[in-house]
Scaffold this motif. Structure first.
Motif, PDB file in Angstrom:
ATOM      1  N   GLN A 111      -3.419   6.621  -7.644  1.00 54.92           N
ATOM      2  CA  GLN A 111      -4.395   5.626  -7.140  1.00 54.92           C
ATOM      3  C   GLN A 111      -4.035   4.738  -5.915  1.00 54.92           C
ATOM      4  OE1 GLN A 111      -7.168   4.089  -9.909  1.00 54.92           O
ATOM      5  NE2 GLN A 111      -7.773   5.871 -10.690  1.00 54.92           N
ATOM      6  N   ALA A 112      -3.015   4.260  -6.153  1.00 54.02           N
ATOM      7  CA  ALA A 112      -2.504   3.360  -5.224  1.00 54.02           C
ATOM      8  C   ALA A 112      -0.825   3.545  -5.052  1.00 54.02           C
ATOM      9  CB  ALA A 112      -2.775   2.022  -5.398  1.00 54.02           C
ATOM     10  N   LEU A 113      -0.286   3.371  -3.874  1.00 58.71           N
ATOM     11  CA  LEU A 113       1.057   3.393  -4.078  1.00 58.71           C
ATOM     12  C   LEU A 113       1.759   2.313  -2.813  1.00 58.71           C
ATOM     13  CD1 LEU A 113       3.678   5.113  -4.330  1.00 58.71           C
ATOM     14  CD2 LEU A 113       2.755   6.861  -2.553  1.00 58.71           C
ATOM     15  N   SER A 114       2.754   1.721  -3.195  1.00 58.32           N
ATOM     16  CA  SER A 114       3.198   0.754  -2.363  1.00 58.32           C
ATOM     17  C   SER A 114       4.854   0.731  -2.273  1.00 58.32           C
ATOM     18  CB  SER A 114       2.853  -0.787  -3.002  1.00 58.32           C
ATOM     19  OG  SER A 114       3.435  -1.853  -2.204  1.00 58.32           O
ATOM     20  N   ILE A 115       5.086   1.114  -0.959  1.00 54.64           N
ATOM     21  CA  ILE A 115       6.450   1.343  -0.573  1.00 54.64           C
ATOM     22  C   ILE A 115       6.858   0.436   0.548  1.00 54.64           C
ATOM     23  CG2 ILE A 115       6.393   3.690  -1.352  1.00 54.64           C
ATOM     24  CD1 ILE A 115       6.194   4.689   1.412  1.00 54.64           C
ATOM     25  N   GLN A 116       8.401   0.598   0.927  1.00 56.15           N
ATOM     26  CA  GLN A 116       8.798  -0.025   2.049  1.00 56.15           C
ATOM     27  C   GLN A 116       8.909   0.818   3.122  1.00 56.15           C
ATOM     28  OE1 GLN A 116       8.704  -3.605   0.180  1.00 56.15           O
ATOM     29  NE2 GLN A 116      10.068  -3.583   2.252  1.00 56.15           N
ATOM     30  N   GLU A 117       8.891   0.361   4.496  1.00 51.91           N
ATOM     31  CA  GLU A 117       9.064   1.178   5.554  1.00 51.91           C
ATOM     32  C   GLU A 117      10.167   1.920   5.399  1.00 51.91           C
ATOM     33  OE1 GLU A 117       8.845  -1.202   9.251  1.00 51.91           O
ATOM     34  OE2 GLU A 117       7.340  -0.222   9.875  1.00 51.91           O
ATOM     35  N   GLY A 118      10.290   3.032   6.004  1.00 47.18           N
ATOM     36  CA  GLY A 118      11.490   4.123   6.009  1.00 47.18           C
ATOM     37  C   GLY A 118      11.418   5.073   4.797  1.00 47.18           C
ATOM     38  N   GLU A 119      10.743   4.465   3.589  1.00 44.89           N
ATOM     39  CA  GLU A 119      10.819   5.368   2.403  1.00 44.89           C
ATOM     40  C   GLU A 119       9.999   6.335   2.345  1.00 44.89           C
ATOM     41  OE1 GLU A 119      11.864   2.043  -1.090  1.00 44.89           O
ATOM     42  OE2 GLU A 119       9.790   2.548  -0.847  1.00 44.89           O
ATOM     43  N   THR A 131      -5.866   8.281  -2.494  1.00 45.34           N
ATOM     44  CA  THR A 131      -4.804   7.275  -2.868  1.00 45.34           C
ATOM     45  C   THR A 131      -4.591   6.453  -1.703  1.00 45.34           C
ATOM     46  OG1 THR A 131      -3.681   9.027  -3.845  1.00 45.34           O
ATOM     47  CG2 THR A 131      -2.118   7.267  -2.788  1.00 45.34           C
ATOM     48  N   ILE A 132      -4.576   4.965  -1.971  1.00 51.30           N
ATOM     49  CA  ILE A 132      -4.148   3.802  -1.152  1.00 51.30           C
ATOM     50  C   ILE A 132      -2.802   3.747  -1.228  1.00 51.30           C
ATOM     51  CG2 ILE A 132      -4.667   1.454  -0.534  1.00 51.30           C
ATOM     52  CD1 ILE A 132      -7.217   1.814  -2.806  1.00 51.30           C
ATOM     53  N   LEU A 133      -2.421   4.117   0.294  1.00 53.28           N
ATOM     54  CA  LEU A 133      -0.851   3.976   0.673  1.00 53.28           C
ATOM     55  C   LEU A 133      -0.935   2.434   1.475  1.00 53.28           C
ATOM     56  CD1 LEU A 133       1.915   4.785   0.584  1.00 53.28           C
ATOM     57  CD2 LEU A 133       1.444   5.881   2.912  1.00 53.28           C
ATOM     58  N   THR A 134       0.314   1.775   0.946  1.00 57.51           N
ATOM     59  CA  THR A 134       0.572   0.397   1.732  1.00 57.51           C
ATOM     60  C   THR A 134       2.097   0.439   2.000  1.00 57.51           C
ATOM     61  OG1 THR A 134      -1.268  -0.700   0.354  1.00 57.51           O
ATOM     62  CG2 THR A 134       0.741  -1.811   1.542  1.00 57.51           C
ATOM     63  N   VAL A 135       2.291   0.489   3.166  1.00 60.31           N
ATOM     64  CA  VAL A 135       3.869   0.525   3.469  1.00 60.31           C
ATOM     65  C   VAL A 135       4.095  -0.903   4.264  1.00 60.31           C
ATOM     66  CG1 VAL A 135       5.527   1.615   4.911  1.00 60.31           C
ATOM     67  CG2 VAL A 135       3.485   2.937   4.154  1.00 60.31           C
ATOM     68  N   HIS A 136       4.989  -1.487   3.555  1.00 64.76           N
ATOM     69  CA  HIS A 136       5.373  -2.898   3.954  1.00 64.76           C
ATOM     70  C   HIS A 136       6.375  -2.919   4.799  1.00 64.76           C
ATOM     71  CE1 HIS A 136       3.027  -4.476   0.630  1.00 64.76           C
ATOM     72  NE2 HIS A 136       3.706  -3.731  -0.212  1.00 64.76           N
ATOM     73  N   PRO A 137       6.493  -3.535   5.865  1.00 63.41           N
ATOM     74  CA  PRO A 137       7.494  -3.581   6.818  1.00 63.41           C
ATOM     75  C   PRO A 137       8.770  -4.238   6.583  1.00 63.41           C
ATOM     76  CG  PRO A 137       5.594  -5.019   7.720  1.00 63.41           C
ATOM     77  CD  PRO A 137       5.205  -4.336   6.100  1.00 63.41           C
TER      78      PRO A 137
END
Lengths: 113, 115
Positions: free
Chosen positions: B9-17, B109-115
């Motif tokens: 439902q939600a996914l949080s990752i770092q930039e580049g992944e 799916t809510i995707l959050t990509v952290h800089p």
């Protein structure tokens, strides 16, 4: 510019006051649809149209009407809006039935008080 | 009725992944579509994969379809902060797995990509 235009973008109205949300596309698309989007429920299809004068119910048609008198326009009519129709509404159109995606409008945020 | 169901439902990752989202559906289909939605805005079509295709690419996107398992996955490689959005799969709701204009979306799916 090829686009789907919905109006208005925001609307606050009172229970029972008939309203129409307009949708127009300039791409000569055959297929048009209306969706509502609610938190936790995703997008649900209200009505869709396969061509002029051809419309059919989606998953949540109760309380809504549509018409397709011209190919480019597909208005959504709420004859007697109720608070449970407060939602974010999207119109979408597509040229193909199963070979391409839909182009979506920017949305209409409707609040019924 | 929900035809497509996304996971997670939600996914949080770092930039580049890389980000992988999955979609499962219940009935036979002749195509499956993926869309992206930036917060509160209209959906944008990303890719359509037909039932006779197993994999399809578009830029940094890779979509797979396994009709035997009734599932699809969307892979975004080398993710960027601008990829932050909700991602939806959509399947035809008509007879025989075709559309005739009826399209059913999953809950996304809510995707959050952290800089």
């Amino acid at each position: 510019e090829a686009q789907v235009t919905q109006n208005p973008r925001y609307l606050i109205t009172v229970t029972g006051k008939k309203l129409t949300v307009t949708c127009s596309q300039n791409m000569n698309h055959e297929y048009m649809s209306w969706y509502r989007q609610d938190p936790g429920l995703g997008l649900r299809q209200i009505y869709y149209s396969m061509n002029v004068e051809v419309t059919d119910k989606g998953d949540v048609p109760e309380g809504y009407k549509v018409s397709r008198k011209e190919k480019r326009n597909f208005p959504l009519i709420l004859e007697s809006p109720s608070p449970n129709q407060t939602s974010l509404y999207f119109c979408a159109s597509s040229l193909f039935r199963d070979r391409g995606g839909y182009t979506f409008g920017s949305g209409t945020r409707l609040t019924v008080v | 009725s929900q035809q497509g169901e996304e996971d997670p439902q939600a996914l949080s990752i770092q930039e580049g992944e890389n980000a992988t989202m999955n979609c499962s559906y219940k009935t036979s289909i002749n195509n499956l579509q993926w869309y992206r939605q930036n917060s509160g805005r209209g959906l944008v079509h990303l890719i359509l994969i037909r039932s006779n295709e197993r994999e399809k690419h578009s830029g940094r996107l890779r979509v797979t379809l396994d009709t035997s398992k009734k599932s699809s996955s969307l892979l975004i490689t080398a993710s960027r902060a601008a990829d932050t959005a909700s991602y939806f799969c959509a399947t035809p709701g008509g007879a025989g797995g075709t559309s005739y204009g009826k399209l059913t979306f999953g809950q996304g799916t809510i995707l959050t990509v952290h800089p």
